[in-house]
Scaffold this active site. Structure first.
Site, PDB file in Angstrom:
ATOM      1  N   ASN A 187      21.508  93.572   3.717  1.00  0.00           N
ATOM      2  CA  ASN A 187      22.648  93.392   2.808  1.00  0.00           C
ATOM      3  C   ASN A 187      23.138  91.943   2.851  1.00  0.00           C
ATOM      4  O   ASN A 187      23.424  91.336   1.827  1.00  0.00           O
ATOM      5  CB  ASN A 187      23.777  94.356   3.194  1.00  0.00           C
ATOM      6  N   LYS A 237      30.364  99.169   6.890  1.00  0.00           N
ATOM      7  CA  LYS A 237      29.961  97.850   7.414  1.00  0.00           C
ATOM      8  C   LYS A 237      28.946  97.191   6.480  1.00  0.00           C
ATOM      9  O   LYS A 237      28.824  95.957   6.463  1.00  0.00           O
ATOM     10  CB  LYS A 237      29.436  97.967   8.856  1.00  0.00           C
ATOM     11  N   SER A 277      10.657 107.815   5.534  1.00  0.00           N
ATOM     12  CA  SER A 277       9.692 106.979   6.253  1.00  0.00           C
ATOM     13  C   SER A 277       9.791 105.534   5.797  1.00  0.00           C
ATOM     14  O   SER A 277       8.780 104.862   5.614  1.00  0.00           O
ATOM     15  CB  SER A 277       8.282 107.511   6.030  1.00  0.00           C
ATOM     16  N   GLN A 329      21.917  99.267   0.572  1.00  0.00           N
ATOM     17  CA  GLN A 329      22.897 100.347   0.530  1.00  0.00           C
ATOM     18  C   GLN A 329      24.309  99.815   0.273  1.00  0.00           C
ATOM     19  O   GLN A 329      25.149 100.517  -0.271  1.00  0.00           O
ATOM     20  CB  GLN A 329      22.880 101.131   1.849  1.00  0.00           C
ATOM     21  N   LYS A 371      23.341 105.557   6.040  1.00  0.00           N
ATOM     22  CA  LYS A 371      24.573 104.769   5.968  1.00  0.00           C
ATOM     23  C   LYS A 371      24.960 104.599   4.502  1.00  0.00           C
ATOM     24  O   LYS A 371      24.467 103.707   3.828  1.00  0.00           O
ATOM     25  CB  LYS A 371      24.369 103.420   6.663  1.00  0.00           C
ATOM     26  N   TRP A 386      13.792 102.169   8.688  1.00  0.00           N
ATOM     27  CA  TRP A 386      14.505 102.799   9.809  1.00  0.00           C
ATOM     28  C   TRP A 386      13.857 104.151  10.170  1.00  0.00           C
ATOM     29  O   TRP A 386      13.755 104.504  11.347  1.00  0.00           O
ATOM     30  CB  TRP A 386      15.978 102.961   9.454  1.00  0.00           C
ATOM     31  N   GLY A 387      13.401 104.870   9.172  1.00  0.00           N
ATOM     32  CA  GLY A 387      12.736 106.153   9.450  1.00  0.00           C
ATOM     33  C   GLY A 387      11.560 105.961  10.389  1.00  0.00           C
ATOM     34  O   GLY A 387      11.366 106.703  11.363  1.00  0.00           O
TER      35      GLY A 387
HETATM   36  P1  NAD Z   1      14.009 101.543   3.307  1.00  0.00           P
HETATM   37  O1  NAD Z   1      15.042 100.876   2.485  1.00  0.00           O
HETATM   38  O2  NAD Z   1      13.230 100.702   4.261  1.00  0.00           O
HETATM   39  O3  NAD Z   1      12.911 102.231   2.413  1.00  0.00           O
HETATM   40  C1  NAD Z   1      13.128 102.905   1.235  1.00  0.00           C
HETATM   41  C2  NAD Z   1      12.622 104.312   1.417  1.00  0.00           C
HETATM   42  O4  NAD Z   1      12.940 105.073   0.258  1.00  0.00           O
HETATM   43  C3  NAD Z   1      11.101 104.415   1.601  1.00  0.00           C
HETATM   44  O5  NAD Z   1      10.802 105.309   2.618  1.00  0.00           O
HETATM   45  C4  NAD Z   1      10.636 104.964   0.267  1.00  0.00           C
HETATM   46  O6  NAD Z   1       9.457 105.729   0.393  1.00  0.00           O
HETATM   47  C5  NAD Z   1      11.792 105.849  -0.083  1.00  0.00           C
HETATM   48  N1  NAD Z   1      11.866 106.229  -1.477  1.00  0.00           N
HETATM   49  C6  NAD Z   1      11.646 105.462  -2.571  1.00  0.00           C
HETATM   50  N2  NAD Z   1      11.821 106.203  -3.681  1.00  0.00           N
HETATM   51  C7  NAD Z   1      12.159 107.455  -3.270  1.00  0.00           C
HETATM   52  C8  NAD Z   1      12.474 108.656  -3.933  1.00  0.00           C
HETATM   53  N3  NAD Z   1      12.489 108.724  -5.269  1.00  0.00           N
HETATM   54  N4  NAD Z   1      12.765 109.755  -3.206  1.00  0.00           N
HETATM   55  C9  NAD Z   1      12.775 109.697  -1.856  1.00  0.00           C
HETATM   56  N5  NAD Z   1      12.483 108.579  -1.153  1.00  0.00           N
HETATM   57  C10 NAD Z   1      12.186 107.473  -1.865  1.00  0.00           C
HETATM   58  O7  NAD Z   1      14.694 102.759   4.074  1.00  0.00           O
HETATM   59  P2  NAD Z   1      15.456 102.723   5.501  1.00  0.00           P
HETATM   60  O8  NAD Z   1      15.695 101.322   5.956  1.00  0.00           O
HETATM   61  O9  NAD Z   1      14.726 103.631   6.413  1.00  0.00           O
HETATM   62  O10 NAD Z   1      16.883 103.290   5.116  1.00  0.00           O
HETATM   63  C11 NAD Z   1      17.262 104.643   5.214  1.00  0.00           C
HETATM   64  C12 NAD Z   1      18.705 104.732   5.676  1.00  0.00           C
HETATM   65  O11 NAD Z   1      18.777 104.210   7.006  1.00  0.00           O
HETATM   66  C13 NAD Z   1      19.690 103.896   4.845  1.00  0.00           C
HETATM   67  O12 NAD Z   1      20.883 104.625   4.653  1.00  0.00           O
HETATM   68  C14 NAD Z   1      19.974 102.675   5.715  1.00  0.00           C
HETATM   69  O13 NAD Z   1      21.266 102.132   5.519  1.00  0.00           O
HETATM   70  C15 NAD Z   1      19.859 103.292   7.099  1.00  0.00           C
HETATM   71  N6  NAD Z   1      19.563 102.324   8.179  1.00  0.00           N
HETATM   72  C16 NAD Z   1      18.647 101.349   8.015  1.00  0.00           C
HETATM   73  C17 NAD Z   1      18.378 100.470   9.063  1.00  0.00           C
HETATM   74  C18 NAD Z   1      17.360  99.369   8.936  1.00  0.00           C
HETATM   75  O14 NAD Z   1      17.399  98.411   9.735  1.00  0.00           O
HETATM   76  N7  NAD Z   1      16.421  99.459   8.012  1.00  0.00           N
HETATM   77  C19 NAD Z   1      19.047 100.617  10.280  1.00  0.00           C
HETATM   78  C20 NAD Z   1      19.979 101.647  10.422  1.00  0.00           C
HETATM   79  C21 NAD Z   1      20.244 102.501   9.342  1.00  0.00           C
HETATM   80  P1  13P Z   2      20.887  96.464   6.527  1.00  0.00           P
HETATM   81  O1  13P Z   2      20.624  97.678   5.658  1.00  0.00           O
HETATM   82  O2  13P Z   2      21.876  95.522   5.964  1.00  0.00           O
HETATM   83  O3  13P Z   2      19.599  95.795   6.934  1.00  0.00           O
HETATM   84  O4  13P Z   2      21.538  96.999   7.880  1.00  0.00           O
HETATM   85  C1  13P Z   2      20.741  97.592   8.840  1.00  0.00           C
HETATM   86  C2  13P Z   2      21.584  98.339   9.798  1.00  0.00           C
HETATM   87  O5  13P Z   2      22.217  99.307   9.427  1.00  0.00           O
HETATM   88  C3  13P Z   2      21.617  97.847  11.198  1.00  0.00           C
HETATM   89  O6  13P Z   2      22.317  98.707  12.035  1.00  0.00           O
END
Ligand code: NAD
Ligand code: 13P
Length: 354
Positions: free
Chosen positions: A273, A208, A11, A303, A123, A14-15
């Site tokens: 990033n 990426k 959550s 990441q 990712k 992205w979640g």
């Molecule tokens: P985030 O970086 O916004 O948030 C961190 C998350 O980790 C929070 O939900 C937090 O509660 C959780 N967390 C912290 N400590 C933890 C623990 N010990 N155990 C389990 N969870 C814990 O997360 P995000 O952006 O949703 O990223 C998740 C994945 O989605 C990543 O691989 C990211 O690359 C990918 N992603 C992100 C985006 C974006 O724009 N944010 C877009 C596409 C893909």
């Molecule tokens: P960042 O984790 O660098 O914000 O990238 C988000 C992403 O994966 C967009 O598709």
């Protein structure tokens, strides 16, 4: 057939954003149960002077004030802080955690339903396993013992949550699951194209983020669009070389999907990033990556830095460093004290074939 129950595991930024998309689809398609469960790693938050659990606050207000502030999710999105309860009844599990938290989360959860299927939106998470490259989806497949698809794309979470048009790529082998999963994600503002190249899609999503560090270094040095475009082009070529080395069957067409060139572009311009890598250069070595992440991301996680560290021993073990000068330079700037302007001193004549 009973409607399928869906759980989003994670959550963060992205979640929560993808939950807005999925919740619209669970409401309009009868093959899904309308209520959408989101597993929330719980923590205490302070909001407007009141301290309480994030999940309690979310279930009352439908706003995740820490990871997606300002967005109200539909009433039928329900946060569940107990991982066993969140996943135990699910037919479809959507994995959206920063990759470093995946093993521990799976360790803590109980059994999953027979016949369940997972989709990883994570990712990152690459490691060598017996000389072969292991992916995050491989780990999930091994631990969960069910089919795992992947969904990657040019999807900066805040823009998706705002309903702005974008595309994503579903990597899925089974024709049976492809249809259901497309229905779960696809809508007018979030168009999904399915392909059967899972490693190609997933590795584009992970790599990426490394290139985006290079784009951030370039911004920190105040270079313009031409330089960043050159790094994006070289980055795409190195992604292809890396992926083809381990997965010779990865398809050319995958790199032209949203998970390939489109995600590379959006992350190199608008991602976390990129933002943190710019700050790294501007801090002139005075701040660690952890400090920068803390200062700029308010609890969200980088990441690309982890992935750069994961692929470095893989590149060395497979003699890839010379073939991947951009990846090598990004690693050296990020972790070996190399001067950031090394990013524009790459050797001439990139490897021609990928
Ligand atoms: P985030 O970086 O916004 O948030 C961190 C998350 O980790 C929070 O939900 C937090 O509660 C959780 N967390 C912290 N400590 C933890 C623990 N010990 N155990 C389990 N969870 C814990 O997360 P995000 O952006 O949703 O990223 C998740 C994945 O989605 C990543 O691989 C990211 O690359 C990918 N992603 C992100 C985006 C974006 O724009 N944010 C877009 C596409 C893909
Ligand atoms: P960042 O984790 O660098 O914000 O990238 C988000 C992403 O994966 C967009 O598709």
């Amino acid at each position: 057939m009973a409607p399928k129950r869906v759980t989003v595991v994670g959550s963060g930024n992205w979640g929560m954003a993808i939950a807005t998309i999925i919740a619209t689809n669970t409401e309009r398609h009868p093959e899904f149960e309308k209520d959408l469960t989101v597993w929330m790693f719980d923590e205490e938050i302070e909001h407007k002077g009141v301290k309480r659990k994030l999940s309690v606050h979310f279930n009352e207000t439908k706003e995740n004030v820490k990871y997606l502030p300002g967005v109200t999710l539909p009433r039928h999105v329900i946060a569940e802080p107990d991982i066993k309860k969140a996943v135990g009844n699910a037919d479809i599990l959507i994995w959206v955690l920063p990759h470093q938290f995946v093993p521990k989360t799976i360790e803590n959860m109980g059994p999953v339903k027979e016949g369940a299927v997972s989709v990883s939106l994570i990712k990152g998470g690459l490691e060598l396993e017996g000389g072969k490259l292991g992916l995050c989806s491989d780990l999930l497949r091994k631990l969960l013992k069910h089919e795992v698809a992947v969904l990657m794309g040019a999807n900066v979470a805040n823009e998706v949550a705002a309903g702005q048009f974008c595309e994503a790529t579903l990597g899925c082998k089974s024709a049976e699951h492809q249809g259901t999963l497309c229905k779960l994600f696809d809508c007018l503002s979030f168009r999904v194209n399915a392909v059967d190249d899972i490693p190609g899609v997933e590795l584009c999503g992970a790599l990426k983020n490394v290139v985006a560090l290079g784009a951030g270094f370039c911004d920190g040095l105040d270079y313009g669009g031409n330089t960043k475009a050159a790094l994006i082009r070289i980055g795409l070529q190195e992604m292809k070389i890396f992926i083809r080395h381990f997965y010779p069957d990865a398809k050319d067409s995958t790199f032209l999907e949203s998970c390939g060139v489109a995600d590379l572009i959006t992350t190199c311009f608008g991602g976390r990033n990129r933002k943190c890598a710019e700050a790294f250069v501007r801090s002139r070595g005075s701040k660690s990556w952890d400090q920068i992440e803390k200062d700029l991301l308010g609890g969200q996680k980088l990441q690309g830095t982890l992935t750069a560290q994961e692929i470095w021993p893989v590149m060395k073990a497979h003699g890839l460093c010379q073939k991947l000068p951009l990846f090598t330079t990004i690693y050296e700037i990020a972790f070996n004290g190399k001067a950031p302007w090394g990013i524009v001193k790459l050797p001439q004549g990139m490897p021609a074939s990928a």
